[in-house]
Motif scaffolding. Structure first.
Motif, PDB file in Angstrom:
ATOM      1  N   PRO A 172       0.796  -1.229   0.000  1.00 40.92           N
ATOM      2  CA  PRO A 172       0.000   0.000   0.000  1.00 40.92           C
ATOM      3  C   PRO A 172       0.828   1.279   0.000  1.00 40.92           C
ATOM      4  CG  PRO A 172       0.005  -0.981   2.183  1.00 40.92           C
ATOM      5  CD  PRO A 172       0.676  -1.965   1.271  1.00 40.92           C
ATOM      6  N   ARG A 173       2.130   1.157  -0.123  1.00 44.12           N
ATOM      7  CA  ARG A 173       2.948   2.362  -0.283  1.00 44.12           C
ATOM      8  C   ARG A 173       2.904   2.873  -1.717  1.00 44.12           C
ATOM      9  NH1 ARG A 173       8.710   0.444   1.543  1.00 44.12           N
ATOM     10  NH2 ARG A 173       8.026  -1.265   0.182  1.00 44.12           N
TER      11      ARG A 173
ATOM     12  N   TRP B 122     -10.450  -6.584  -1.655  1.00 41.10           N
ATOM     13  CA  TRP B 122     -10.306  -6.732  -0.207  1.00 41.10           C
ATOM     14  C   TRP B 122      -8.864  -6.465   0.224  1.00 41.10           C
ATOM     15  CZ3 TRP B 122     -14.655  -6.794   2.361  1.00 41.10           C
ATOM     16  CH2 TRP B 122     -15.792  -7.366   1.776  1.00 41.10           C
ATOM     17  N   GLY B 123      -8.721  -5.656   1.259  1.00 44.49           N
ATOM     18  CA  GLY B 123      -7.408  -5.373   1.817  1.00 44.49           C
ATOM     19  C   GLY B 123      -6.600  -4.347   1.059  1.00 44.49           C
ATOM     20  N   ARG B 124      -7.093  -3.855  -0.056  1.00 44.07           N
ATOM     21  CA  ARG B 124      -6.335  -2.886  -0.854  1.00 44.07           C
ATOM     22  C   ARG B 124      -6.726  -1.464  -0.426  1.00 44.07           C
ATOM     23  NH1 ARG B 124      -3.984  -5.273  -5.406  1.00 44.07           N
ATOM     24  NH2 ARG B 124      -3.624  -7.476  -4.918  1.00 44.07           N
ATOM     25  N   VAL B 125      -6.154  -1.028   0.690  1.00 41.08           N
ATOM     26  CA  VAL B 125      -6.451   0.285   1.235  1.00 41.08           C
ATOM     27  C   VAL B 125      -5.165   0.952   1.690  1.00 41.08           C
ATOM     28  CG1 VAL B 125      -7.723   1.596   2.987  1.00 41.08           C
ATOM     29  CG2 VAL B 125      -8.728  -0.494   2.038  1.00 41.08           C
ATOM     30  N   VAL B 126      -4.932   2.168   1.234  1.00 41.43           N
ATOM     31  CA  VAL B 126      -3.856   3.011   1.765  1.00 41.43           C
ATOM     32  C   VAL B 126      -4.440   3.714   2.986  1.00 41.43           C
ATOM     33  CG1 VAL B 126      -2.353   4.991   1.342  1.00 41.43           C
ATOM     34  CG2 VAL B 126      -2.822   3.351  -0.505  1.00 41.43           C
ATOM     35  N   THR B 127      -3.900   3.446   4.160  1.00 48.74           N
ATOM     36  CA  THR B 127      -4.512   3.946   5.388  1.00 48.74           C
ATOM     37  C   THR B 127      -3.978   5.298   5.845  1.00 48.74           C
ATOM     38  OG1 THR B 127      -2.949   2.662   6.709  1.00 48.74           O
ATOM     39  CG2 THR B 127      -5.071   1.627   6.198  1.00 48.74           C
ATOM     40  N   SER B 128      -2.864   5.750   5.273  1.00 50.06           N
ATOM     41  CA  SER B 128      -2.336   7.072   5.634  1.00 50.06           C
ATOM     42  C   SER B 128      -1.425   7.574   4.526  1.00 50.06           C
ATOM     43  CB  SER B 128      -1.560   7.014   6.957  1.00 50.06           C
ATOM     44  OG  SER B 128      -0.428   6.179   6.845  1.00 50.06           O
ATOM     45  N   GLY B 129      -1.291   8.902   4.437  1.00 53.09           N
ATOM     46  CA  GLY B 129      -0.391   9.491   3.453  1.00 53.09           C
ATOM     47  C   GLY B 129      -0.818   9.284   2.023  1.00 53.09           C
ATOM     48  N   GLY B 130      -2.121   9.226   1.769  1.00 51.54           N
ATOM     49  CA  GLY B 130      -2.610   8.916   0.426  1.00 51.54           C
ATOM     50  C   GLY B 130      -2.133   9.876  -0.649  1.00 51.54           C
ATOM     51  N   GLU B 131      -2.116  11.163  -0.344  1.00 46.04           N
ATOM     52  CA  GLU B 131      -1.665  12.140  -1.340  1.00 46.04           C
ATOM     53  C   GLU B 131      -0.216  11.881  -1.741  1.00 46.04           C
ATOM     54  OE1 GLU B 131      -2.545  16.242  -0.152  1.00 46.04           O
ATOM     55  OE2 GLU B 131      -3.911  15.352   1.323  1.00 46.04           O
TER      56      GLU B 131
END
Length: 264
Positions: A198-199, A238-247
């Motif tokens: 997710p990075r 499922w599970g493909r989520v960037v949880t922080s720093g998306g920009e």
């Protein structure tokens, strides 16, 4: 009337036909065994059911088990202005309707691009909700219906917090959904695809056939989305989520792609 559903991509059509235009397009594919069809009644008889899992604050994932078609999951956003179903899955049954009603029902449906149109009309009828689609992708609608509402241009406000954005990659009418609530979130399907790491995210013309998007279109999409604040990016599976720093994730991923394209 039984409305046929393509087993490969999950698109539902108004009446029986020999081929599936979505699968014949170079952004999808016809399965090795050839074109095959099913219906909601057949899928229910095969033992499919809904899968519900929380994916983030006031965001619930809705999928199908056993997995069917391209395996995507939709997202139910619970907001003060009503619930929004983002993207769609190619299955629906009475138990799924009951579960969604327990979560507050659906006031609007918005879909990222034609690979996720699936059985959108069934969902629209079940919840008496309009489906918001970009005009540029009208040709891919397999089952026309008065519930389908087409919009044009680059942006469309859905509520005070939610805005539909057309970044113009993958499909001409591709759409992402921005939420300004809290730290902000971007819901992208695979228009902006969140990978296993997710990075990073990626933007492609065709994911299954590994065709990259044109660099100038990637840059234009990144420039458009740079005008929005978002910490989270919700992808299509499922599970493909960037949880922080998306920009930062989006900007860094675009720059990496453009460096490779320039041969650096």
């Amino acid at each position: 009337m039984t409305h046929p559903i393509c087993r490969a991509c999950g698109t539902q059509y108004a009446e029986p036909r020999d081929d599936c235009p979505v699968c014949l397009d170079e952004r999808q594919y016809v399965a090795p065994g050839g074109q095959r069809w099913t219906s909601l009644k057949e899928l229910q008889a095969e033992g499919h059911s809904g899968r519900f899992e929380e994916q983030g604050p006031d965001v619930f994932g809705i999928g199908v088990t056993p997995e069917f078609s391209i395996g995507q999951r939709a997202l139910l956003l619970r907001t003060p202005a009503g619930n929004v179903l983002w993207d769609c899955v190619p299955y629906l049954d009475d138990e799924m309707v009951r579960r969604v009603e327990e979560l507050g029902g659906i006031d609007h449906i918005a879909i990222s691009h034609p690979h996720f149109y699936s059985v959108m009309v069934e969902w629209a009828h079940a919840f008496d909700a309009p489906v918001h689609l970009h005009e540029a992708d009208r040709e891919w609608v397999g089952r026309p219906d008065p519930a389908l509402q087409f919009w044009s241009g680059r942006t469309k406000p859905l509520t005070d917090e939610l805005t539909l954005i057309n970044p113009g990659v993958h499909f001409p009418g591709s759409t992402v959904l921005h939420s300004s609530a809290g730290d902000g979130a971007l819901f992208t399907g695979d228009v902006v695809n969140v990978g296993p790491d997710p990075r990073w995210v990626s933007i492609m013309y065709s994911f299954p056939n590994h065709v990259p998007e044109q660099p100038q279109k990637v840059r234009a999409a990144a420039d458009l989305l740079a005008g929005y604040r978002f910490e989270r990016i919700y992808g299509a599976w499922w599970g493909r989520v960037v949880t922080s720093g998306g920009e930062e994730v989006l900007a860094r991923s675009v720059e990496r792609y453009l460096r490779f394209e320039r041969g650096e």
